[in-house]
Design a protein around this motif. Structure first.
Motif, PDB file in Angstrom:
ATOM      1  N   ARG A  54       0.839  -1.194   0.000  1.00 54.19           N
ATOM      2  CA  ARG A  54       0.000   0.000   0.000  1.00 54.19           C
ATOM      3  C   ARG A  54       0.876   1.246   0.000  1.00 54.19           C
ATOM      4  O   ARG A  54       1.923   1.278   0.640  1.00 54.19           O
ATOM      5  N   GLU A  55       0.430   2.283  -0.674  1.00 54.36           N
ATOM      6  CA  GLU A  55       1.123   3.563  -0.593  1.00 54.36           C
ATOM      7  C   GLU A  55       0.125   4.670  -0.332  1.00 54.36           C
ATOM      8  O   GLU A  55      -1.042   4.596  -0.726  1.00 54.36           O
ATOM      9  N   LEU A  56       0.603   5.692   0.367  1.00 54.72           N
ATOM     10  CA  LEU A  56      -0.213   6.844   0.740  1.00 54.72           C
ATOM     11  C   LEU A  56       0.073   7.975  -0.234  1.00 54.72           C
ATOM     12  O   LEU A  56       1.234   8.325  -0.470  1.00 54.72           O
ATOM     13  N   VAL A  57      -0.979   8.528  -0.794  1.00 48.34           N
ATOM     14  CA  VAL A  57      -0.865   9.548  -1.833  1.00 48.34           C
ATOM     15  C   VAL A  57      -1.676  10.777  -1.433  1.00 48.34           C
ATOM     16  O   VAL A  57      -2.738  10.653  -0.823  1.00 48.34           O
ATOM     17  N   THR A  58      -1.170  11.948  -1.753  1.00 52.29           N
ATOM     18  CA  THR A  58      -1.953  13.174  -1.610  1.00 52.29           C
ATOM     19  C   THR A  58      -2.534  13.527  -2.970  1.00 52.29           C
ATOM     20  O   THR A  58      -1.804  13.609  -3.962  1.00 52.29           O
ATOM     21  N   GLY A  59      -3.837  13.714  -3.012  1.00 55.39           N
ATOM     22  CA  GLY A  59      -4.499  14.035  -4.273  1.00 55.39           C
ATOM     23  C   GLY A  59      -5.677  14.956  -4.057  1.00 55.39           C
ATOM     24  O   GLY A  59      -6.073  15.252  -2.924  1.00 55.39           O
ATOM     25  N   GLN A  60      -6.251  15.407  -5.140  1.00 57.08           N
ATOM     26  CA  GLN A  60      -7.402  16.311  -5.086  1.00 57.08           C
ATOM     27  C   GLN A  60      -8.681  15.516  -4.933  1.00 57.08           C
ATOM     28  O   GLN A  60      -8.917  14.545  -5.655  1.00 57.08           O
ATOM     29  N   TRP A  61      -9.535  15.930  -3.977  1.00 57.74           N
ATOM     30  CA  TRP A  61     -10.842  15.283  -3.827  1.00 57.74           C
ATOM     31  C   TRP A  61     -11.775  15.861  -4.878  1.00 57.74           C
ATOM     32  O   TRP A  61     -12.215  16.998  -4.792  1.00 57.74           O
ATOM     33  N   GLY A  62     -12.063  15.053  -5.879  1.00 59.27           N
ATOM     34  CA  GLY A  62     -12.859  15.458  -7.035  1.00 59.27           C
ATOM     35  C   GLY A  62     -12.146  14.984  -8.279  1.00 59.27           C
ATOM     36  O   GLY A  62     -11.138  15.567  -8.682  1.00 59.27           O
ATOM     37  N   MET A  63     -12.625  13.894  -8.874  1.00 56.78           N
ATOM     38  CA  MET A  63     -11.950  13.273 -10.010  1.00 56.78           C
ATOM     39  C   MET A  63     -11.860  14.232 -11.193  1.00 56.78           C
ATOM     40  O   MET A  63     -12.856  14.836 -11.590  1.00 56.78           O
ATOM     41  N   ILE A  64     -10.666  14.371 -11.756  1.00 56.57           N
ATOM     42  CA  ILE A  64     -10.469  15.222 -12.927  1.00 56.57           C
ATOM     43  C   ILE A  64     -10.725  14.377 -14.172  1.00 56.57           C
ATOM     44  O   ILE A  64     -10.030  13.387 -14.403  1.00 56.57           O
ATOM     45  N   PRO A  65     -11.729  14.719 -14.984  1.00 56.14           N
ATOM     46  CA  PRO A  65     -12.027  13.933 -16.189  1.00 56.14           C
ATOM     47  C   PRO A  65     -10.852  13.943 -17.167  1.00 56.14           C
ATOM     48  O   PRO A  65     -10.076  14.911 -17.216  1.00 56.14           O
ATOM     49  N   PRO A  66     -10.710  12.890 -17.963  1.00 52.96           N
ATOM     50  CA  PRO A  66      -9.565  12.792 -18.886  1.00 52.96           C
ATOM     51  C   PRO A  66      -9.465  13.946 -19.871  1.00 52.96           C
ATOM     52  O   PRO A  66      -8.369  14.311 -20.297  1.00 52.96           O
ATOM     53  N   TRP A  67     -10.599  14.545 -20.266  1.00 52.65           N
ATOM     54  CA  TRP A  67     -10.587  15.593 -21.279  1.00 52.65           C
ATOM     55  C   TRP A  67     -10.337  16.985 -20.711  1.00 52.65           C
ATOM     56  O   TRP A  67     -10.279  17.966 -21.453  1.00 52.65           O
ATOM     57  N   SER A  68     -10.206  17.110 -19.388  1.00 58.59           N
ATOM     58  CA  SER A  68     -10.147  18.425 -18.757  1.00 58.59           C
ATOM     59  C   SER A  68      -8.957  19.252 -19.250  1.00 58.59           C
ATOM     60  O   SER A  68      -7.876  18.733 -19.524  1.00 58.59           O
ATOM     61  N   THR A  69      -9.183  20.553 -19.333  1.00 59.87           N
ATOM     62  CA  THR A  69      -8.107  21.491 -19.637  1.00 59.87           C
ATOM     63  C   THR A  69      -7.600  22.181 -18.380  1.00 59.87           C
ATOM     64  O   THR A  69      -6.669  22.978 -18.442  1.00 59.87           O
ATOM     65  N   SER A  70      -8.235  21.894 -17.237  1.00 60.16           N
ATOM     66  CA  SER A  70      -7.774  22.403 -15.949  1.00 60.16           C
ATOM     67  C   SER A  70      -8.104  21.366 -14.897  1.00 60.16           C
ATOM     68  O   SER A  70      -8.772  20.369 -15.171  1.00 60.16           O
ATOM     69  N   ASN A  71      -7.645  21.613 -13.657  1.00 61.52           N
ATOM     70  CA  ASN A  71      -7.903  20.658 -12.586  1.00 61.52           C
ATOM     71  C   ASN A  71      -9.329  20.749 -12.043  1.00 61.52           C
ATOM     72  O   ASN A  71      -9.727  19.929 -11.223  1.00 61.52           O
ATOM     73  N   VAL A  72     -10.103  21.738 -12.474  1.00 61.89           N
ATOM     74  CA  VAL A  72     -11.491  21.879 -12.041  1.00 61.89           C
ATOM     75  C   VAL A  72     -12.364  21.004 -12.932  1.00 61.89           C
ATOM     76  O   VAL A  72     -12.450  21.231 -14.148  1.00 61.89           O
ATOM     77  N   PRO A  73     -13.009  19.958 -12.382  1.00 59.22           N
ATOM     78  CA  PRO A  73     -13.811  19.049 -13.205  1.00 59.22           C
ATOM     79  C   PRO A  73     -14.922  19.777 -13.958  1.00 59.22           C
ATOM     80  O   PRO A  73     -15.624  20.601 -13.387  1.00 59.22           O
ATOM     81  N   ALA A  74     -15.055  19.455 -15.238  1.00 56.27           N
ATOM     82  CA  ALA A  74     -16.083  20.086 -16.069  1.00 56.27           C
ATOM     83  C   ALA A  74     -16.521  19.108 -17.154  1.00 56.27           C
ATOM     84  O   ALA A  74     -15.810  18.162 -17.491  1.00 56.27           O
ATOM     85  N   THR A  75     -17.726  19.344 -17.688  1.00 52.96           N
ATOM     86  CA  THR A  75     -18.206  18.532 -18.800  1.00 52.96           C
ATOM     87  C   THR A  75     -17.377  18.829 -20.045  1.00 52.96           C
ATOM     88  O   THR A  75     -16.646  19.826 -20.107  1.00 52.96           O
ATOM     89  N   LYS A  76     -17.486  17.954 -21.034  1.00 54.68           N
ATOM     90  CA  LYS A  76     -16.804  18.213 -22.294  1.00 54.68           C
ATOM     91  C   LYS A  76     -17.375  19.467 -22.937  1.00 54.68           C
ATOM     92  O   LYS A  76     -18.601  19.609 -23.048  1.00 54.68           O
ATOM     93  N   PRO A  77     -16.528  20.416 -23.341  1.00 53.64           N
ATOM     94  CA  PRO A  77     -17.054  21.632 -23.961  1.00 53.64           C
ATOM     95  C   PRO A  77     -17.715  21.333 -25.300  1.00 53.64           C
ATOM     96  O   PRO A  77     -17.263  20.469 -26.056  1.00 53.64           O
ATOM     97  N   LYS A  78     -18.809  22.026 -25.567  1.00 55.01           N
ATOM     98  CA  LYS A  78     -19.478  21.875 -26.847  1.00 55.01           C
ATOM     99  C   LYS A  78     -18.722  22.651 -27.918  1.00 55.01           C
ATOM    100  O   LYS A  78     -17.857  23.469 -27.628  1.00 55.01           O
ATOM    101  N   LYS A  79     -19.048  22.370 -29.155  1.00 57.40           N
ATOM    102  CA  LYS A  79     -18.370  23.024 -30.259  1.00 57.40           C
ATOM    103  C   LYS A  79     -18.495  24.538 -30.136  1.00 57.40           C
ATOM    104  O   LYS A  79     -19.589  25.077 -29.955  1.00 57.40           O
ATOM    105  N   GLY A  80     -17.371  25.216 -30.201  1.00 59.03           N
ATOM    106  CA  GLY A  80     -17.361  26.669 -30.083  1.00 59.03           C
ATOM    107  C   GLY A  80     -17.179  27.170 -28.668  1.00 59.03           C
ATOM    108  O   GLY A  80     -16.966  28.360 -28.452  1.00 59.03           O
TER     109      GLY A  80
END
Length: 235
Positions: A54-80
């Motif tokens: 086991r290893e102990l890790v420090t991470g952000q509570w709130g999964m960052i989606p694979p497509w994100s452009t920042s660490n703040v989780p957001a839906t995939k942006p629509k065209k435009g």
């Protein structure tokens, strides 16, 4: 859904879970003890695919989606659009995680984690207004809550962000958890979709981190009421 909890101190986590090592690729992070969405906090995962390490890790509570452009989780942006709408990813519904664009890869690849919590809070609306309740284990041990984790790389800076989410499931009819959260007056009592986090027991810690997806699915259970020491938070 759980949106705040208290983490044990690092030394307490290392002693209780018998941590083999601590890993953190972002040395500028300091894990918090009172944890809110997007806060850095500690979680436990399997170390480098090594069984029972086991290893102990420090991470952000709130999964960052694979497509994100920042660490703040957001839906995939629509065209435009430059950015999508903000997502709440601190909790993942077990009923839909296998299809969720945010969680399905972590679940399928066995990126399961344990989230240490001395206690966590849930809202109770039985009086007509929100009264926070605090949940501890009746045996005095810390909670080990089931979660998923993943790593996301900021393409602009090259920084690696570890992030995690708590798994939740339906608790309608549960004598304690069914009392939490604001009821929907339009729905009958047995269809409110009240949620609960999923505690893991000591004998299941290593199994949760190392077992197959099929075995992990069998471990997702509504917790028995006997586990809880719960009461309103004192003002």
């Amino acid at each position: 859904m759980c949106t705040r909890y208290i983490s044990p101190e690092e030394r307490e986590i290392e002693a209780f879970w018998k941590i083999d090592r601590t890993s953190n690729q972002r040395k500028d992070w300091e894990a918090l003890l009172t944890v809110f969405p997007l806060s850095p906090a500690m979680f436990i995962r399997r170390a480098d695919e090594v069984d029972y390490a086991r290893e102990l890790v420090t991470g952000q509570w709130g999964m960052i989606p694979p497509w994100s452009t920042s660490n703040v989780p957001a839906t995939k942006p629509k065209k435009g659009e430059e950015k999508g709408k903000r997502l709440s990813t601190v909790n993942a519904r077990t009923e839909g995680m296998e299809r969720s664009p945010t969680y399905k890869n972590a679940w399928a690849r066995g990126k399961r984690c344990i989230i240490p919590a001395a206690s966590y809070d849930e809202p109770n609306w039985e009086t007509g207004k929100n009264v926070w309740w605090r949940f501890r284990r009746a045996d005095g041990a810390p909670w080990g809550l089931a979660g998923l984790w993943d790593a996301w790389t900021d393409l602009k800076t090259g920084e690696v962000w570890e992030s995690y989410t708590m798994l939740t499931m339906n608790a309608d009819g549960h004598p304690l958890m069914g009392r939490m959260h604001k009821p929907d007056p339009k729905l009958p009592a047995d269809q409110q979709d009240k949620r609960t986090v999923i505690p893991l027991e000591v004998h299941d810690f290593d199994r949760w981190l190392t077992c197959t997806v099929e075995e992990a699915r069998e471990m997702l259970k509504v917790p028995p009421v006997e586990l809880f020491d719960a009461a309103p938070v004192e003002s």
